[in-house]
Design a protein around this motif. Structure first.
Motif, mmCIF file in Angstrom:
data_model
loop_
_atom_site.group_PDB
_atom_site.id
_atom_site.type_symbol
_atom_site.label_atom_id
_atom_site.label_comp_id
_atom_site.label_asym_id
_atom_site.label_seq_id
_atom_site.Cartn_x
_atom_site.Cartn_y
_atom_site.Cartn_z
ATOM 1 N N ASP B 1 38.744 31.456 21.365
ATOM 2 C CA ASP B 1 39.176 31.687 22.490
ATOM 3 C C ASP B 1 38.125 31.308 23.696
ATOM 4 O O ASP B 1 36.814 31.404 23.570
ATOM 5 N N THR B 2 38.713 30.682 24.696
ATOM 6 C CA THR B 2 37.807 30.032 25.914
ATOM 7 C C THR B 2 37.391 31.255 26.641
ATOM 8 O O THR B 2 38.146 31.861 27.166
ATOM 9 N N ALA B 3 36.269 31.327 27.034
ATOM 10 C CA ALA B 3 35.674 32.535 27.764
ATOM 11 C C ALA B 3 36.053 31.892 29.443
ATOM 12 O O ALA B 3 36.684 32.847 30.202
ATOM 13 N N VAL B 4 35.677 30.780 29.901
ATOM 14 C CA VAL B 4 35.785 30.607 31.250
ATOM 15 C C VAL B 4 36.555 29.133 31.195
ATOM 16 O O VAL B 4 36.025 28.236 30.536
ATOM 17 N N SER B 5 37.771 29.008 31.733
ATOM 18 C CA SER B 5 38.575 27.746 31.623
ATOM 19 C C SER B 5 38.845 27.382 33.101
ATOM 20 O O SER B 5 39.020 28.109 34.183
ATOM 21 N N GLN B 6 38.878 26.040 33.185
ATOM 22 C CA GLN B 6 39.148 25.360 34.669
ATOM 23 C C GLN B 6 40.261 24.364 34.412
ATOM 24 O O GLN B 6 40.245 23.590 33.261
ATOM 25 N N THR B 7 41.112 24.356 35.234
ATOM 26 C CA THR B 7 42.027 23.079 35.210
ATOM 27 C C THR B 7 42.211 22.675 36.495
ATOM 28 O O THR B 7 42.213 23.330 37.584
ATOM 29 N N PRO B 8 42.174 21.147 36.578
ATOM 30 C CA PRO B 8 42.212 20.162 35.664
ATOM 31 C C PRO B 8 40.859 20.016 35.439
ATOM 32 O O PRO B 8 39.941 20.369 36.004
ATOM 33 N N GLN B 25 38.726 33.433 33.794
ATOM 34 C CA GLN B 25 37.777 33.938 32.676
ATOM 35 C C GLN B 25 38.188 35.085 32.064
ATOM 36 O O GLN B 25 39.083 35.982 32.613
ATOM 37 N N ASN B 26 38.239 35.189 30.761
ATOM 38 C CA ASN B 26 38.416 36.454 30.002
ATOM 39 C C ASN B 26 37.512 37.369 29.373
ATOM 40 O O ASN B 26 37.646 38.096 28.303
ATOM 41 N N LEU B 27 36.364 37.368 29.962
ATOM 42 C CA LEU B 27 35.164 37.942 29.604
ATOM 43 C C LEU B 27 35.292 39.483 30.276
ATOM 44 O O LEU B 27 34.352 40.226 29.953
ATOM 45 N N GLY B 28 36.124 39.896 31.451
ATOM 46 C CA GLY B 28 35.919 41.031 31.774
ATOM 47 C C GLY B 28 35.015 41.237 32.768
ATOM 48 O O GLY B 28 34.469 42.339 33.110
ATOM 49 N N HIS B 29 34.509 40.001 33.220
ATOM 50 C CA HIS B 29 33.420 39.957 34.152
ATOM 51 C C HIS B 29 34.060 40.494 35.640
ATOM 52 O O HIS B 29 35.358 40.208 35.886
ATOM 53 N N ASP B 30 33.313 40.961 36.531
ATOM 54 C CA ASP B 30 33.628 41.315 37.774
ATOM 55 C C ASP B 30 33.324 40.210 38.910
ATOM 56 O O ASP B 30 33.715 40.306 40.129
ATOM 57 N N THR B 31 32.313 39.363 38.577
ATOM 58 C CA THR B 31 32.049 38.418 39.748
ATOM 59 C C THR B 31 32.350 37.115 39.469
ATOM 60 O O THR B 31 32.055 36.592 37.939
#
Lengths: 115, 111
Positions: B1-8, B25-31
């Protein structure tokens, strides 16, 4: 303004030996975090270790440990039993804990590991 | 599971073009944050968003416009690209002032 200084642009260590990377910072805040991030050639920024300023105990993560001297505003990273995979650029970073916080980075140090 | 992803991950374009970089991001972060790493590897904050609200806007040309449709996404749109915009752009996320986790970076090359 907060500043982070890494005065050594490059360092080299023999495999299995210990190396210490230096970092100093300047801040008027009393509550903050300090970090070391590793950036290998893949360019991914990887968190190595984190230190909370209010904790006197130095942080440790496996072969990585810090020497945090709050009064001297010094935050060095010690890598024990260096491995070839430790070769990377290492960044020291600071953030305060208040609103609108952001990471302030040092210029980084390139660490090479000799086999 | 990628936590923070960027494209491209790589973006090569001509001067004057408009381009976007997406971050999730799929970490549930707010910032969430955008950082720029220049050719000398120096990293500097550009923007940060907290719960979709812009809270940091460093001295960045207004050709750069961040947009946060929700807490998990922060996009960066760049108008009228210039040679000096060539850099690596990193997205990061955190819980308020806690540890920031970075995406893999987007290498932008402007020709």
């Amino acid at each position: 303004a907060q500043t982070v200084t890494q005065s050594q642009p490059e360092m080299s260590v023999q495999e299995a030996e210990t190396v210490t990377l230096s970092c100093t910072y300047d801040t008027s805040e009393s509550d903050y975090y300090l970090f070391w991030y590793k950036q290998p050639p893949s360019r991914q920024m990887i968190l190595v270790i984190r230190q909370e300023a209010y904790k006197q105990q130095n942080a440790t993560e496996n072969r990585f440990s810090v020497n945090f001297q709050k009064a001297a505003k010094s935050f060095s990273l010690k890598i024990s039993d260096s491995q070839l995979g430790d070769a990377a650029m290492y960044f020291c970073a600071y953030t305060y804990t208040g609103a609108n916080s952001k990471l302030t980075f040092g210029k980084g140090i390139t660490l090479s590991v000799r086999p | 599971d990628t936590a923070v992803s960027q494209t491209p991950k790589y973006l090569v374009t001509q001067m004057g073009n408009d381009k976007s970089i997406k971050c999730e991001q799929n970490l549930g972060h707010d910032t969430m944050y955008w950082y720029k790493q220049d050719s000398k590897k120096f990293l500097k904050i550009m923007f940060s968003y907290n719960n979709k609200e812009l809270i940091i806007n460093e001295t960045v040309p207004n050709r750069f416009s961040p947009k946060s449709p929700d807490k998990a996404h922060l996009n960066l749109h760049i108008n009228s690209l210039e040679l000096g915009d060539s850099a690596v752009y990193f997205c990061a996320s955190s819980l308020v002032t806690d540890t920031q986790y970075f995406g893999p970076g987007t290498r932008l090359t402007v020709l």
